[in-house]
Design a protein around this motif. Structure first.
Motif, PDB file in Angstrom:
ATOM      1  N   MET A   1      -4.448   3.616   4.394  1.00 22.50           N
ATOM      2  CA  MET A   1      -5.431   2.778   3.581  1.00 22.50           C
ATOM      3  C   MET A   1      -5.440   3.137   2.609  1.00 22.50           C
ATOM      4  N   TRP A   2      -5.383   4.194   1.909  1.00 28.51           N
ATOM      5  CA  TRP A   2      -5.253   4.884   0.517  1.00 28.51           C
ATOM      6  C   TRP A   2      -3.976   4.696  -0.075  1.00 28.51           C
ATOM      7  N   GLY A   3      -2.591   4.706   0.680  1.00 30.91           N
ATOM      8  CA  GLY A   3      -1.810   4.314  -0.117  1.00 30.91           C
ATOM      9  C   GLY A   3      -1.880   2.446  -0.187  1.00 30.91           C
ATOM     10  N   LEU A   4      -1.535   1.671  -0.081  1.00 24.55           N
ATOM     11  CA  LEU A   4      -2.385   0.460   0.058  1.00 24.55           C
ATOM     12  C   LEU A   4      -2.825   0.341  -1.243  1.00 24.55           C
ATOM     13  N   TYR A   5      -4.364   1.363  -0.945  1.00 26.28           N
ATOM     14  CA  TYR A   5      -4.951   0.922  -2.131  1.00 26.28           C
ATOM     15  C   TYR A   5      -4.118   0.918  -3.096  1.00 26.28           C
ATOM     16  N   GLN A   6      -3.729   2.011  -3.800  1.00 24.68           N
ATOM     17  CA  GLN A   6      -2.843   2.938  -4.356  1.00 24.68           C
ATOM     18  C   GLN A   6      -1.512   1.866  -5.173  1.00 24.68           C
ATOM     19  N   GLU A   7      -1.163   1.787  -4.074  1.00 32.34           N
ATOM     20  CA  GLU A   7       0.040   0.742  -5.012  1.00 32.34           C
ATOM     21  C   GLU A   7       1.559   1.360  -5.204  1.00 32.34           C
ATOM     22  N   VAL A   8       0.773   2.730  -4.664  1.00 28.22           N
ATOM     23  CA  VAL A   8       2.323   3.611  -5.086  1.00 28.22           C
ATOM     24  C   VAL A   8       1.400   4.679  -3.950  1.00 28.22           C
ATOM     25  N   ILE A   9       2.937   5.688  -3.660  1.00 30.78           N
ATOM     26  CA  ILE A   9       2.736   6.794  -3.246  1.00 30.78           C
ATOM     27  C   ILE A   9       3.834   8.394  -3.517  1.00 30.78           C
ATOM     28  N   THR A  10       2.750   9.109  -3.610  1.00 27.92           N
ATOM     29  CA  THR A  10       3.410  10.276  -4.017  1.00 27.92           C
ATOM     30  C   THR A  10       3.663  11.760  -3.207  1.00 27.92           C
ATOM     31  N   ALA A  11       4.330  12.515  -3.289  1.00 27.47           N
ATOM     32  CA  ALA A  11       4.461  13.527  -1.656  1.00 27.47           C
ATOM     33  C   ALA A  11       3.115  14.413  -2.281  1.00 27.47           C
ATOM     34  N   HIS A  12       2.425  14.421  -3.252  1.00 28.28           N
ATOM     35  CA  HIS A  12       0.894  14.844  -3.535  1.00 28.28           C
ATOM     36  C   HIS A  12      -0.153  14.355  -3.615  1.00 28.28           C
ATOM     37  N   MET A  13       0.026  12.630  -3.616  1.00 31.32           N
ATOM     38  CA  MET A  13      -1.388  11.513  -3.394  1.00 31.32           C
ATOM     39  C   MET A  13      -2.924  12.601  -2.641  1.00 31.32           C
TER      40      MET A  13
END
Ligand SMILES: Nc1ncnc2c1ncn2[C@@H]1O[C@H](COP(=O)(O)OP(=O)(O)OP(=O)(O)O)[C@@H](O)[C@H]1O
Ligand SMILES: Nc1ncnc2c1ncn2[C@@H]1O[C@H](COP(=O)(O)OP(=O)(O)OP(=O)(O)O)[C@@H](O)[C@H]1O
Ligand SMILES: [Mg+2]
Ligand SMILES: [Mg+2]
Lengths: 356, 343, 258, 249, 369
Positions: B260-272
């Motif tokens: 859900m968080w990734g979908l919100y951010q629309e960008v994902i990193t290993a540290h997110m």
């Protein structure tokens, strides 16, 4: 002679004693044993972190108090020196004033935080320190005019402490065992001496009646209060003490680096590193700080080189080189953390002293 | 059969305040919302801020819910929680990216289907990872907070590094499924479609967790086990299994939160995941260790407050969460709805 | 009659609606051993907690030597001379038996805040501690870790800490619970000796009748938090309240022998 | 005095401890404990402080592990199986330290104790009769209970469901006389339901009143076992076994 | 041998940039030496050092490079914070440091010393380029940036550049660096702009995570006629911009924008070796590599003073065309590109299309040291 120096708190383990002696010798003669900018830099960092970690252990290992503000105090010392040196101009007076005022401020702040939150539950204190620490971090990045913000401050220490300053020309024409006698050398021994003094002081404190009361409070604060120790006062005192010492070690760090910045002195990562060093070395024993800091700093600095070699050797094998490539050093640091708990559940010192 | 002598401790009526106390935290949310309206004034902005704040709260809750179980109930300080969030995000998003035909179609149904698939995949993955994590990393250090910090940090680093090995170091940018882009607008107020989804999911998870913890003994067993594992075993419960189970559940929830968080951010990193940790810890603490309700309320408060403050006085946004935490802990040092007495 | 050493006026505490200690007014004199009896949950331990300050009173005062100490902190009261041993054994589990006692002696000697001397230098404290361990027959266990002691021995150590504190007011909360028939007398004799010291007073919570019979100069009865009886052992023991609420009249059974 | 009816000990013992040795850390605590608990009987385990009574009970439930010898419960060897399984095979345990879950309410403590499902109301009433305070404080935190009330709760937890054998470690410590007798009643009820009891007790009078058979331990061994009555009747024997005769105090 | 140290944050959050930067550097050396890796008949050796993004490490490693490894010059690092910590070391050891790709103005500004050269752009250059790209009569511009030195300096530079053309910013919004929810910022900006007439642009400078574009876009700024604008971004980021067709701004590099032989070679070789197009930091690294070689050639030795004299005012060819070290502050002046985003389905990312190239002369970059 040694006993009183160590406040009667001997290593109580042959291996440990040996390790400590080796570390001591290496640090004491680092510039001569391992000439080279990088190695000496590592040695200096080890010295400083030993003190920093030890001061945290006073809080955590002996007082059973979890604080997340230790880097904040560390930073206060560092910024103290940086600010005085930038505004008063380079000079020993600047260093002295910076260190002292840094330590004093740290102690006062610790006092306030302590009186405000140490009466309540431990986790409350932990969270408050976390809060204050991050607030301060924000402040530092906001007041970029004063603190240099994210970029930090670069400043000059007295000329005598710079590589440009040479001495001992006439006696042994400027070199000793092939090592140039310059300000950098002096700085190192300033750091080493300072750290050694602070360390012995801490050793004394934890072996004083006060230190024992702290242990008792950690064990059972309720009963400690019931036999007539005012728990809050002891905890607050411990907090101030460790804050002040942390600040001093911060000053040393600043003197060594001639630079301060949020990432270098205030960041949460360093806070975690300190925690890890305490745990790896072994809580509740100041010697743990020596082992923990040494291992950790070495790992941070040389694990990469080691892996470079390894991946070189595993050339050609599938996947391994990829995993062993120096860029993956963090991966193995992680593995080390876990293994260290497997093999040293009560820290290296705990293990060597034959506890579970 | 004989009975003991009469036993009648003197009971006075407890004051009104005492009996209202339990409901106070619930009231905080509407109270804050109203305070927000007063501060914001412009109702359209207020509506936008409030809805998005609540939705943000839901997302935080989704990520924190797992930690209330693991940190709150099992008393395991899991710095690795963030890793589960990240892994969840990466797995989920990767699945999503392969389902292009579902996500690019402008049909809500298909899009949700795709998301569902992503979520399931992520939860499955993090569940397995959680199991391994528990067996290998956490098992030896139950009851020892500092070792826990040490090993879970180790776990976190390893997980992050493996993500980098597998997915490469670059941030992965992407765009949300078609039907979830943009916002619904009422006059000047805009409510993002995706946030509505998160509200739905958040509520679902919340009710589900409540149900399980209320209807089953699991919650009790874990809490009791933390205090006195020997006794729980002596009563006849296989504590290990329960702990593993709860840990897995916590990890899976983190995975869900990650997607859900990734979908919100629309960008994902290993540290997110790790970057969200401080916030997550704050929420769990102010909620009161181990309390799903508290965690939920806490998350909503954080979400709302952030928005209001950022709108009224952006500078203060830097410290709003911290301030909230301090305020709540001063009001209730145990957190809003303490379930477990934190040591 | 001399002025009382310790008095409680209308001492009361409420937990939510539950009045655990209900306006207890009572005076305790030097050289006197007062047994406090009452059913489980009568408020005996809570009464102790109020006197030693672990729990703040909802109402009422605690006076020591005529001074109101109701506001004082636990440690302050301890320094003032109120000492207690706990019903639920409450020690420093990971320290040695000796260190446990030494800490108390050190507190008594007010050396806690000494940051700069090495602890092992304070030999006098060590000696006192060992001397006390000898009195409770724990000297052989002096270097054991407390958590490794058997329950009975932990109870003895509990008592030892109080003896080491040497307060004006001794408060024992079921000191012999879980002590075997050969150990109990050791502790009971120690308590008997305390009676001899005319400037001290002893409060003793016990459920064992024989112990009370042999030791008590006076018995007070707490029932549902309130002071239900106060007087010489014989008559109090005979009173209805004790027979019914405490001994449980009409229950034939094991009591007569207890 | 033992006017309480003695159930005859029928058939083979429900619990048979055969020469167990238990170490804790580096200490050798139990050194060959032999002990039998007859079916449907109350067996007393007596002895000075620190002789190994608690350790024996803990070895049975599996909190400590005997490294030599066997423990047979109802015919099967339980020496090495997990504690939880031992418990589920029909053992109720009242630990010396009461093992209360302080953060949980009295109710929650009891709910947990009822392993095999919801609490049986009838049995709960029976418990409430023996231990009224539990009813009064049903919803309050167990940690706040008084010492005796905690003890009651601990016993009640073990009794909330039927067990074949109850291991009870010093149940009467801190209990007021009235409660001791109601507890004694409750234990006898258990016995009449056919359960067996192994009980550590320092209060000799209680032991005398409740016990059918007795075992006396001294440093890590059972040094005497036989009928309780026999021991109770013989001061000199008590003297030599437990250091001090009851009648003396 | 000629020893060059590449001191940069190989590991940590910027790992991706770091790799690009290093590949670029090596390609640059290769290109400039015609594949021989030799200058003036001497072999060029590159020593890598990983700062782990820690300033203190940066310092120590640079000291090691100058002191122990006795390199002739050093290149790096990725992060400005690290760079600033490294500057004094160069002065102390009186050796060159070519800063690439750190962007903070103060590197060639207040904290500059004469041993520092910078091939990468500084943040003013981004800002100025964008300002020129965006400015126009009856265009209203609001800004959003991170609330710390980097963000504020960027906006300040942008403001000046606008002012220079007689325009001004209608609303400046600053949000905490770690902001994740941009609703409030969005609302404030909307409220400030919705009643304005004419073109409305929201100019965003944002480093690192948070992705404000997507989040504010989700609030449908279109309803108030607000369009996005911003500095260019790396390929990975451009993938997130497929919803932003038509977005304008000034950018540093995109492999299709420049038109010169160096870039052609770079693109070709990069596709061959890594079968992907080169990116921001590849180009930057290459520029630095070529600069080093050219300088050594021109100076005829690796003597620091000789190098400095050679490099001040030196012009050399890079993937971005001709760059020039400004004598005053050793900042490399370089062309920037006014772009407009185009979206094609078969391309993973949004494509910056060249509107016009902003030559060195178009860009009034202030001297700040
Ligand atoms: N902190 C507390 N919160 C709520 N109730 C409490 C608290 N402490 C004690 N109580 C209640 O007050 C009553 C008195 O408890 P107390 O421990 O004083 O009894 P007691 O006389 O010592 O009994 P025992 O002989 O069993 O030790 C009990 O019913 C207990 O439940
Ligand atoms: N955790 C432990 N570690 C080491 N030794 C222990 C531990 N627990 C108990 N012991 C030792 O084992 C011996 C027997 O202890 P145990 O508790 O079984 O005695 P007990 O018969 O129950 O005595 P009590 O009547 O006082 O309860 C004691 O000497 C004690 O010191
Ligand atoms: Mg009591
Ligand atoms: Mg025992």
């Amino acid at each position: 002679m040694i006993r009183p120096l160590l406040s009667g708190d001997l290593p109580r383990s042959r291996v440990l004693a040996l390790l400590l002696v080796v570390i001591l010798i290496c640090l004491a003669f680092a510039p001569f044993l391992f000439p080279g900018v990088r190695t000496v830099d590592t040695a200096a960092r080890i010295c400083i972190f030993i003190v920093l970690v030890a001061s945290y252990d006073l809080l955590l290992g002996y007082g059973g108090i979890v604080s997340f503000a230790h880097t904040m105090f560390f930073g206060m010392g560092a910024y103290g020196v940086a600010l005085t040196s930038t505004h008063m101009g380079r000079g020993f007076d600047a260093l002295a004033i910076g260190s002292i005022s840094g330590a004093a401020l740290a102690a006062v702040l610790a006092l306030l935080i302590g009186l405000f939150s140490l009466r309540v539950r431990a986790i409350f204190f932990a969270m408050i320190t976390l809060a204050v620490a991050s607030a301060v971090a924000v402040l530092v990045s906001q007041l970029s005019g004063l603190t240099g913000g994210e970029d930090g401050l670069t400043f000059k220490t007295p000329r005598e402490l710079g590589p440009a300053f040479k001495f001992g020309k006439e006696t042994f024409d400027g070199t000793l065992f092939g090592i140039k006698l310059n300000g950098k050398l002096l700085t190192y021994y300033l750091i080493f001496g300072g750290s050694a003094l602070l360390f012995l002081a801490l050793l004394r404190v934890v072996n004083s009646p006060f230190g024992r009361v702290l242990q008792a409070i950690r064990e059972n604060d309720f009963r400690a209060e019931a036999i007539g120790y005012r728990v809050v006062y002891y905890r607050v005192t411990a907090t101030c003490l460790s804050a002040a010492i942390a600040a001093l070690s911060g000053s040393l760090y600043a003197i060594w680096l001639r630079y301060v910045g949020p990432d270098t002195t205030l960041s949460m990562t360093i806070m975690i590193d300190i925690l890890l060093m305490v745990v790896i070395g072994g809580m509740g024993t100041i010697y743990g700080a020596v082992i923990g800091a040494t291992l950790f700093v070495l790992a941070q600095n040389y694990l990469q080189n080691l892996m470079g070699v390894l991946s070189g050797m595993t050339e050609g094998l599938p996947l391994l080189p990829e995993l062993l490539s120096p860029d993956r050093w963090l991966l193995w640091l992680g593995v080390l953390f876990i293994l260290s708990v497997y093999f040293f559940p009560s820290g290296v010192v705990g293990r060597l002293r034959g506890q579970r | 059969m004989t009975t003991a002598p009469e036993h009648s401790p003197t009971m006075a009526r407890s004051s009104v305040a005492d009996r209202l106390a339990p409901y106070a935290p619930l009231m905080l949310v509407p109270v804050l919302a109203i305070a927000g309206l007063i501060a914001v004034q412009n109702p359209a902005s207020w509506l936008t801020l409030t809805v998005s704040g609540l939705a943000m709260g839901m997302m935080i809750f989704l990520m924190a819910s797992g930690l209330t179980l693991v940190f709150g109930l099992m008393d395991v300080i899991n710095f690795g929680h963030g890793a589960f969030v990240s892994v969840g995000a990466f797995i989920g998003i990767s699945v999503l990216l392969t389902l292009g035909h579902l996500t690019n179609a402008p049909s809500l149904g298909l899009n949700l289907l795709a998301i569902l698939a992503a979520v399931l995949a992520a939860m499955a993955a993090t569940a397995v990872m959680g199991w391994a994590f528990e067996r290998v990393i956490v098992k030896p250090v139950y009851g020892n907070h500092l070792s826990q910090i040490l090993v879970t940090m180790g776990g976190l680093i390893i997980a992050e590094q493996l993500i980098i090995v597998l997915w490469g170091p670059e941030e992965i940018y992407f765009t949300r499924p078609e039907a979830l882009k943009g916002a619904l607008t009422f006059g000047d107020a805009a409510i993002e479609k995706y946030r509505l989804v998160t509200v739905g999911v958040g509520l679902a998870v919340f009710t589900a967790m409540r149900f399980v913890l209320r209807r089953t003994k699991i919650g009790l067993i874990v809490r009791a086990g933390v205090q006195n594992g020997e006794m729980v075993a002596a009563l006849g419960y296989r504590l290990r299994l329960v702990f593993i189970g709860v840990f897995i559940a916590g990890s899976a929830l983190a995975g869900l939160g990650g997607v859900m968080w990734g979908l919100y951010q629309e960008v994902i990193t290993a540290h997110m995941g790790n970057q969200a940790m401080i916030l997550i810890f704050i929420v769990v603490i102010i909620g009161g260790l181990g309390s799903v309700e508290g965690c939920f309320i806490g998350a909503l408060l954080v979400g709302l407050l952030q928005n209001y403050v950022a709108f009224v006085e952006p500078k203060l946004a830097l410290v709003s969460n911290i301030a909230l935490m301090v305020a709540i802990l001063m009001w209730r040092p145990m957190g809003m709805i303490p379930v477990v007495k934190a040591k | 009659m001399t002025a009382p050493l310790l008095t409680t006026d209308d001492l009361t505490v409420r937990f939510g609606g539950h009045v655990a200690v209900d306006a207890v007014t009572c005076a305790f004199h030097a050289g006197e051993l007062t047994a406090i009896v009452g059913p489980n949950g009568a408020g005996k331990t809570t009464y102790f907690n109020l006197i030693s300050g672990q729990i703040p009173a909802s109402a009422g005062r605690v006076m020591l030597n005529g001074q109101d100490i109701s506001a004082a902190s636990v440690s302050a009261r301890t320094k003032a001379g109120i000492g207690r041993a706990f019903q639920m054994t409450n020690l420093f589990p990971d320290l040695t038996v000796l260190e446990n006692v030494r800490l108390v002696v050190q507190a008594k000697a007010r050396r806690g805040f000494n940051l700069w001397s090495v602890v092992t230098g304070h030999t006098d404290l060590m000696d006192q501690a060992e001397e006390i361990l000898a009195r409770v027959r724990l000297l052989d266990e002096r270097n054991q870790i407390v958590s490794e002691l058997s329950h009975g021995n932990q109870r003895k150590l509990e008592v030892a800490l109080l003896i080491a504190l040497d307060p004006l007011i001794y408060m024992f909360d079921e000191p012999t619970a879980g002590m075997s028939v050969d150990e109990a007398p050791v502790v009971l004799d120690l308590i008997a000796d305390l009676k001899a010291q005319t400037d001290r007073t002893v409060l003793l919570v016990e459920h064992k009748m024989d112990v009370i019979r042999t030791l008590a100069d006076r018995i007070i009865v707490l029932h549902n938090g309130a002071l239900a009886a106060d007087g010489a052992p014989a008559e109090v023991m005979a009173s209805d309240i004790v027979q019914e609420a405490y001994m449980g009249r009409g229950l034939e059974g094991v009591l007569d022998h207890v | 005095m033992s006017d309480l009816p003695h159930t005859e000990t029928i058939g083979d013992p429900i619990l048979r401890i055969e020469g167990i040795y238990t170490n804790i850390a580096q200490y050798h605590i139990l050194q060959g404990v032999d002990l039998n608990v007859p079916r449907g009987g109350v067996t007393m385990l007596l002895g000075r402080n620190g002789v190994g009574k608690t350790t024996t009970l803990r070895s049975v439930i599996g909190h400590w592990r005997a490294h030599r010898g066997r423990i047979l419960f109802d015919g099967d060897d339980i020496t090495r199986i997990p504690t939880a399984n031992i418990a589920r095979s029909g053992l109720g345990f009242v630990p010396e330290d009461m093992g209360i879950f302080a953060d949980l309410t009295v109710e929650e403590n009891m709910v947990l104790a009822a392993v095999s499902g919801p609490i049986d109301p009838a049995r709960l009433d029976w418990i409430f009769q023996a231990f009224p305070p539990l009813k009064t404080f049903w919803t309050s935190e167990a940690g706040n209970l008084s010492g005796g009330q905690k003890q009651m709760l601990s016993i009640a937890r073990a009794m909330i469901e039927e067990r074949k054998l109850y291991l009870i470690d010093e149940p009467t410590k801190g209990l007021a006389p009235a409660i001791i007798s109601t507890m004694a009643r409750a234990l006898k009820d258990l016995k009449d339901q056919g359960a067996s009891i192994l009980m550590v007790e320092q209060n000799f009078a209680v032991a005398k009143a409740l016990g059918d058979t007795a075992n006396v331990m001294d440093d890590g061994r059972v040094i005497w076992s036989g009928e309780m009555a026999e021991l109770a009747g013989d001061p000199t024997l008590q003297e030599q076994l437990m250091g001090l005769s009851m009648e003396a105090k | 041998d000629i020893k060059i140290a590449h001191v940069y944050g190989k590991t940590g959050p910027f790992e991706a940039y770091a790799k690009q930067s290093h590949d670029g550097l090596m390609l640059g050396l290769e290109y400039a030496t015609g594949g021989t890796m030799e200058v003036n008949g001497e072999k060029v050796v590159v020593i890598e050092k990983d700062t782990q993004l820690k300033p203190e490490n940066g310092k120590a490693l640079l000291e090691e490079a100058y002191g122990d490894d006795e390199v002739d010059l050093a290149i790096g690092p990725v992060s400005s914070g690290v760079a600033l910590a490294m500057l004094p070391v160069a002065e102390e050891y009186e050796k060159l440091l070519i800063v690439e790709p750190a962007v903070a103005d103060s590197i060639t500004g207040s904290n500059w010393n004469r041993y520092i050269f910078r091939t990468s752009r500084n943040s003013s250059q981004d800002a100025v380029a964008s300002a020129i790209a965006l400015a126009g009569d009856n265009v209203h511009i609001a800004t959003l940036a991170q609330d710390y030195a980097f963000g504020r300096d960027g906006i300040a530079a942008f403001r000046e550049a606008l002012a220079a053309q007689g325009h001004e910013i209608v609303h400046e919004e600053f949000a905490p660096t770690d902001t994740t929810d941009f609703t409030a910022a969005g609302e404030r900006i909307f409220n400030a702009m919705k009643d304005l007439e004419g073109e409305k642009k929201l100019f965003i400078i944002w480093a690192g995570g948070g992705n404000p574009w997507a989040k504010i876009n989700a609030m449908d700024p279109g309803r108030f006629g607000i369009e996005f604008a911003g500095v260019g971004n790396i390929l990975a980021a451009l993938k997130g911009f497929k919803d932003f067709a038509g977005m304008e701004g000034g950018t540093y590099y995109y492999y299709e924008l420049p038109d010169n032989p160096v870039n052609d070679w770079l693109v070709k070789t990069h596709f061959e070796r890594f079968d992907s197009p080169p990116d921001f930091f590849t180009a930057g690294g290459m520029a630095a590599g070529i600069a080093a070689v050219e300088a050594i050639r021109k100076a005829g030795s690796t003597d620091t003073e000789a190098l400095i004299t050679a490099m001040e005012g030196m012009e050399w060819e890079t993937p971005k065309g001709t760059m020039q070290f400004r004598a005053e502050d050793h900042q490399a002046l370089q062309p920037m590109y006014h772009f407009k985003l185009r979206v094609e389905d078969d391309v993973e990312w949004a494509i910056p299309e060249l509107v016009r190239e902003l030559s060195i002369d178009d860009l009034p970059i202030p001297v700040r040291n």
